[in-house]
Design an enzyme around this catalytic site. Structure first.
Site, short mmCIF file in Angstrom:
data_model
loop_
_atom_site.label_atom_id
_atom_site.label_comp_id
_atom_site.label_asym_id
_atom_site.label_seq_id
_atom_site.Cartn_x
_atom_site.Cartn_y
_atom_site.Cartn_z
N ARG A 1 37.18 35.53 41.43
CA ARG A 1 36.25 36.67 41.39
C ARG A 1 35.45 36.76 42.67
O ARG A 1 35.37 37.82 43.30
CB ARG A 1 35.32 36.53 40.17
CG ARG A 1 34.31 37.68 40.04
CD ARG A 1 33.35 37.45 38.90
NE ARG A 1 32.52 36.29 39.13
CZ ARG A 1 31.41 36.28 39.85
NH1 ARG A 1 31.01 37.39 40.47
NH2 ARG A 1 30.70 35.19 40.00
N VAL A 2 34.85 35.64 43.08
CA VAL A 2 34.07 35.64 44.32
C VAL A 2 35.00 35.72 45.53
O VAL A 2 34.65 36.32 46.55
CB VAL A 2 33.18 34.38 44.41
CG1 VAL A 2 32.40 34.35 45.72
CG2 VAL A 2 32.20 34.35 43.23
N GLY B 1 36.27 28.28 45.73
CA GLY B 1 35.61 28.75 44.52
C GLY B 1 36.51 29.57 43.64
O GLY B 1 37.72 29.35 43.57
N GLU C 1 40.44 28.94 48.93
CA GLU C 1 40.91 27.80 48.13
C GLU C 1 40.41 28.05 46.71
O GLU C 1 39.26 27.76 46.38
CB GLU C 1 40.36 26.49 48.70
CG GLU C 1 41.10 25.25 48.24
CD GLU C 1 40.71 24.80 46.85
OE1 GLU C 1 41.43 25.16 45.89
OE2 GLU C 1 39.71 24.10 46.71
N CYS D 1 39.33 21.85 40.19
CA CYS D 1 40.33 22.91 40.27
C CYS D 1 41.74 22.41 40.03
O CYS D 1 42.63 23.19 39.69
CB CYS D 1 40.24 23.63 41.60
SG CYS D 1 40.35 22.52 43.03
#
Length: 478
Positions: free
Chosen positions: A264-265, A261, A283, A318
């Site tokens: 930030r998370v 993801g 990742e 991504c």
């Protein structure tokens, strides 16, 4: 007995005598018609306005029962981890036979439920069936096949050399599973990026929990059902939900966490893992550049960029091309070629095309819309720009020479927007790339061998492809 749920009741009042509660209410389906009923459970439980009415055909008075909804909290998460650890300690997940059986079950699941998987991906992202097969289903099949082929080799102890100090000893390195692992997956490839890490965890002999992304609810729900049906529930589970459920899972002690993801998370995941010294794989994404030299075949280059940007989940990948760098003189020719490539793939009106995914959610649509409408870039659009908020669609959109301090160039785009930045000399692109955080992928289109070598040596990225995009992830040995 028949039952129906009503929320809320009209004009209800409660009389509590200590031994029981009596509810007086006006029926929503019969105005001015009052009822009385005894309430269960006992008075220690609070009354909520959402109640279930059980109506008996042999009785005039309905019996009121509180509607129960089980929630997944920290206690449930702790119990889940305890059950998985107990299962792991029996040793069954370590056996070759168990690992093979689970991998074959995943293979069977993908083959038998391919149609259901494609339908779920279409509900979540309007992902075309061919793209869903190539980028999700085929990738999972390939991972299963590879794991089954190599499993015995991976499990075999590796001989290690000994020294004279320990003569005549022997030594070996034994690969062993870590224990209970947590996989938190993402929404853009919600099937492949959920199942592939689980394949890795099972292959290594771990007990595993998968937390799919709530932003792709149809695929999340399907994964929960499929794992329940095909896999060993004592060692492989799915937990659905959003922030509260993820938080509850992260409060537990895991032996490894695998997260796909945003950065930030990723920081949140790593902070939670640090409390228990849990090893983490993150990742994450990044702004993936594509440098275009002026000596390339324009038609081929344009097609491959279109494939690596808009045919890859409409830019919601991504490793998709995030921005292009080329020379000022070459940019107009490149824009014309990209315009033709887009029309070739998606027709004269991409908004009507069935071969392009939609934006995953209204939140992400709003985010992309704000990038497009920023005062620094809204007048830089040279191709596309159409959007439909109701259908969550944005056409392939190209910008020319947006400012470096615009949001479009500061954050990962993760959508169908493609800025083109121009430089005087193609080698100047290296400094521009290296001025930003390291990208997950970097692409170069050129026929100049010296430039290829210079690019590979000078640019640091997670992966790299020369004269193509995205395809490097298909090579499993990389």
């Amino acid at each position: 007995m028949r039952s129906l749920c009503v929320e809320p009741f009209q004009n209800f009042s409660v009389v509590d005598t200590g031994a029981r509660r009596t509810l007086t209410y006006c029926s929503p389906w019969k105005t001015n018609h009052k009822h009385e009923a005894v309430l269960f459970p006992p008075p220690s439980r609070p009354i909520r306005k959402s109640l279930c009415i059980c109506l008996s055909s042999s009785s005039k008075l309905p019996v009121m029962m509180e509607e129960e909804k089980k929630t997944f909290d920290a206690n449930e998460a702790a119990l889940l981890v305890k059950e998985l650890n107990e299962s792991f300690r029996t040793g069954k997940t370590k056996s070759y036979e168990w690992r093979v059986s689970q991998l074959k079950s995943i293979e069977k699941m993908v083959v038998e439920r391919e149609k259901d998987i494609c339908e779920a991906l279409y509900k979540d992202l309007s992902k075309p069936e061919f793209e869903a097969f190539v980028s999700e289903i085929a990738m999972v099949k390939s991972s299963c096949k590879e794991a089954l082929k190599e499993l015995k080799h991976w499990m075999k102890p590796e001989k290690a050399k000994t020294s004279m100090a320990t003569y005549p000893s022997s030594a070996e390195i034994v690969s062993e599973p870590l224990g209970a692992v947590l996989v938190i997956s993402t929404w853009n490839y919600p099937f492949a990026l959920s199942v592939k890490p689980v394949i890795g965890a099972i292959t290594a002999g771990n007990a595993t929990v998968l937390k799919p992304s709530e932003i792709a609810p149809a695929t999340s729900s399907l994964l929960s059902k499929l794992f329940e049906e095909y896999l060993d529930r004592s060692a492989v589970r799915v937990v659905e939900g959003d922030v509260p459920q993820t938080t509850a899972l992260l409060e537990q002690k895991w032996d490894k966490i695998f997260y796909t993801g945003s950065p930030r998370v990723g920081r949140i995941i790593m902070t939670a893992a640090a409390k228990h010294l849990t090893p983490v794989v993150l990742e994450l994404g990044g702004k993936c550049p594509a440098v275009i030299d002026s000596d390339v075949d324009l038609q081929v280059t344009a097609r491959r960029i279109v494939a690596g940007k808009w045919q890859a989940n409409n830019g919601q990948a991504c490793i998709s091309v995030d921005y292009i760098i080329t020379t000022k003189d070459f940019a107009p020719k490149l824009i014309d070629a990209l315009r033709k490539g887009i029309e070739e793939c998606f027709g004269t009106d991409p908004m009507e095309s069935k071969d392009i995914s939609r934006i995953v959610s209204s939140n992400h649509f709003s985010r992309l819309q704000s990038l497009m409408d920023e005062y620094k870039v809204y007048n830089k659009i040279v191709v596309g720009g159409q959007r439909n908020q109701k259908e969550l669609k944005i056409a392939p959109t190209i910008f020319l020479d947006v400012p470096g301090d615009s949001q479009l160039m500061q954050e990962e785009i993760f959508g169908p927007l493609l800025p083109i930045i121009t430089v005087e000399n193609v080698k100047d692109s290296i400094d521009l790339i290296n001025s930003k955080p390291k990208p997950l992928a970097a692409y170069l289109f050129t026929n100049n061998d010296k430039l290829k070598n210079y690019f590979v040596q000078s640019v640091s990225s997670g992966g790299m492809a020369i004269n193509d995009t995205v395809l490097h992830v298909c090579i499993h040995l990389l």
